[in-house]
Every structure is written in structure tokens, then in C-alpha cells.
Design a protein around this motif. Structure first.
Motif, PDB file in Angstrom:
ATOM      1  N   UNK A 121      69.710 -55.361 -57.928  1.00 31.71           N
ATOM      2  CA  UNK A 121      70.283 -56.699 -57.950  1.00 31.71           C
ATOM      3  C   UNK A 121      69.714 -57.507 -56.797  1.00 31.71           C
ATOM      4  N   UNK A 122      69.501 -58.805 -57.034  1.00 34.41           N
ATOM      5  CA  UNK A 122      68.955 -59.685 -56.013  1.00 34.41           C
ATOM      6  C   UNK A 122      69.721 -61.001 -56.024  1.00 34.41           C
ATOM      7  N   UNK A 123      70.024 -61.522 -54.851  1.00 32.30           N
ATOM      8  CA  UNK A 123      70.761 -62.782 -54.754  1.00 32.30           C
ATOM      9  C   UNK A 123      69.976 -63.923 -55.387  1.00 32.30           C
ATOM     10  N   UNK A 124      70.684 -64.803 -56.067  1.00 33.19           N
ATOM     11  CA  UNK A 124      70.040 -65.925 -56.752  1.00 33.19           C
ATOM     12  C   UNK A 124      69.410 -66.909 -55.775  1.00 33.19           C
ATOM     13  N   UNK A 125      69.922 -66.954 -54.541  1.00 32.82           N
ATOM     14  CA  UNK A 125      69.415 -67.880 -53.523  1.00 32.82           C
ATOM     15  C   UNK A 125      69.347 -67.175 -52.168  1.00 32.82           C
ATOM     16  N   UNK A 126      68.588 -67.714 -51.240  1.00 26.59           N
ATOM     17  CA  UNK A 126      68.639 -67.185 -49.875  1.00 26.59           C
ATOM     18  C   UNK A 126      70.037 -67.326 -49.286  1.00 26.59           C
ATOM     19  N   UNK A 127      70.353 -66.502 -48.312  1.00 26.64           N
ATOM     20  CA  UNK A 127      71.644 -66.584 -47.615  1.00 26.64           C
ATOM     21  C   UNK A 127      71.764 -67.955 -46.951  1.00 26.64           C
ATOM     22  N   UNK A 128      72.889 -68.615 -47.174  1.00 26.99           N
ATOM     23  CA  UNK A 128      73.121 -69.935 -46.591  1.00 26.99           C
ATOM     24  C   UNK A 128      73.725 -69.831 -45.194  1.00 26.99           C
ATOM     25  N   UNK A 129      73.682 -70.947 -44.471  1.00 27.45           N
ATOM     26  CA  UNK A 129      74.296 -70.993 -43.153  1.00 27.45           C
ATOM     27  C   UNK A 129      75.803 -70.753 -43.242  1.00 27.45           C
ATOM     28  N   UNK A 130      76.423 -71.291 -44.273  1.00 27.31           N
ATOM     29  CA  UNK A 130      77.864 -71.091 -44.448  1.00 27.31           C
ATOM     30  C   UNK A 130      78.194 -69.616 -44.639  1.00 27.31           C
ATOM     31  N   UNK A 131      77.439 -68.932 -45.500  1.00 24.40           N
ATOM     32  CA  UNK A 131      77.705 -67.517 -45.765  1.00 24.40           C
ATOM     33  C   UNK A 131      77.435 -66.676 -44.526  1.00 24.40           C
TER      34      UNK A 131
END
Length: 215
Positions: free
Chosen positions: A28-38
Motif C-alpha cells: 500500500x502507498x499513500x495517495x499523496x505525500x505527508x502533509x504539514x498538518x499530518x
């Protein structure tokens, strides 16, 4: 998280003119890069130069990314994938079901999404880069995804991968993939490899998380 099917990808390196095939198991791979909020939710930190909850977190080292993966795993009740060792290294427990960095083979295989093309669409439609990014980072998910639903695989921020770049020549340097918001178009291709020291923090480098489902 996007489920990525098993398959095979052929990696290449322009510097050494080497090509090598790699079998890729399902993951599994995240749909987007990790955000600053996360990143802030999990670590309590906001290391980025630019500011915005939906911007990719940047200014994070490879070791920062590894620590984030372990912290996120514990937060979600999963087994951490990494045992932290020296100041420049970590050991990967491949049996763990927690979050981790993708290998570079997993990254390129996911980027290509079943195609052999250098890009999964017209560059301006799929990526923020030096030609259209106005000299700054952009919120994740603002460009068209590839056929598997993955956004920003090219452009916006380079992404840390698990692998050593070339240990005989560059020691502990790790692989970066994908190109960034300041890069020329030729850097934003599925096959392009970049390297950096695992402790360096750079304003066009972030990451996305992967996970091996429990078997």
C-alpha cells in the motif's frame, strides 16, 4: 492508502548506465505525500520552510521520515517497521505491518502505474515543477493523479525512499525520487534518481508512506 498490485519494474541509473529488474510484492502507498498538518499531528513538529496545512512537509531528513513512520504506526496500533540504530541508519523489520518508506523499486513501479512512459501524463497537468510552480511549493493533490490514483508522484517535493543510493561510492546516502517544485522538466521523470545524506534537511524534499499489509 492505495493498494498497489504485485508486479515487476526495471530500474536504471544514468551515472553507471546500469539497468536491473526488481520483483515487487503487493503493498500500500499513500495517495499523496505527508502533509504539514499530518506531520504535526503525529510528531508535534512543523519543520517546513513554507507554511500551510495542506502543503507537503519538507525540510525533513530521511531519519525524520523513518521516525515519523514509527510514530504513526504506534498511533494506529501497528507494529513499527524500523529499529533505529546509529545516527545515520535504521533496520527494517519486513515482517512488521506498520508504516514505512517505499523502496525505490516500489516508488518507481507505483509512479509508472502500469506504463513504460517517462511520465504518467503531460507534465504540466500532473506535476508542479520549475516551469509552472512559480518558484514555490504547492498543496498536495492539486494535479491529476496517475492511473492508480496517486498524486504528486512527480514534482512538488522529492521523496525519500528506503534504499541506499550506492554504498560503495556514497556510503549512507539514501535515494530520492520524483523531482520537485524548483526542478527542470528533465528531473521530473519516473526513472530519475537523486541522493542525499540521511541527516540532511532540504526545502524541496519530503516523503510519503507505504505499508505491507498483514499476511
Amino acid at each position: 492508502m492505495i493498494s498497489v498490485p504485485a508486479g515487476e519494474v526495471t530500474l536504471s541509473d544514468r551515472r553507471t548506465r546500469r539497468r536491473w529488474p526488481v520483483e515487487v510484492a503487493a503493498y500500500e502507498l499513500a495517495a499523496c505525500p505527508v502533509t504539514q498538518e499530518r506531520y504535526a499531528q503525529v510528531t508535534g513538529e512543523r519543520p517546513s520552510t513554507a507554511t500551510g496545512d495542506r502543503l507537503p512537509v519538507e525540510g525533513v531528513s530521511w531519519l525524520d521520515a523513518v521516525r515519523f513512520c514509527n510514530a504513526l504506526s504506534l498511533r494506529e496500533g501497528l507494529t513499527p517497521a524500523y529499529l533505529l540504530g546509529s545516527d545515520e541508519d535504521a533496520e527494517w523489520d519486513e515482517s512488521a505491518d506498520g508504516f514505512r518508506l517505499p523502496t525505490e523499486a516500489e516508488w518507481e513501479y507505483a509512479c509508472r502505474a502500469g506504463t513504460d512512459a517517462a511520465r504518467y501524463g503531460p507534465l504540466d497537468e500532473i506535476a508542479w515543477h520549475g516551469g509552472n510552480g512559480s518558484g514555490r511549493i504547492h498543496e498536495v493533490g492539486g494535479k491529476q493523479p496517475n492511473a492508480w490514483g496517486l498524486h504528486d508522484m512527480l514534482g512538488n517535493v522529492w521523496e525519500w525512499c528506503w534504499d541506499l543510493y550506492d554504498p560503495e561510492v556514497y556510503g549512507t546516502y539514501r535515494v530520492l525520487r520524483g523531482g520537485g517544485w524548483f526542478d527542470e522538466h528533465w528531473s521530473c521523470r519516473a526513472s530519475v534518481r537523486r541522493r542525499s545524506h540521511p541527516t540532511f534537511r532540504i526545502d524541496d524534499v519530503g516523503f510519503r508512506v507505504a505499508r505491507t499489509p498483514a499476511r
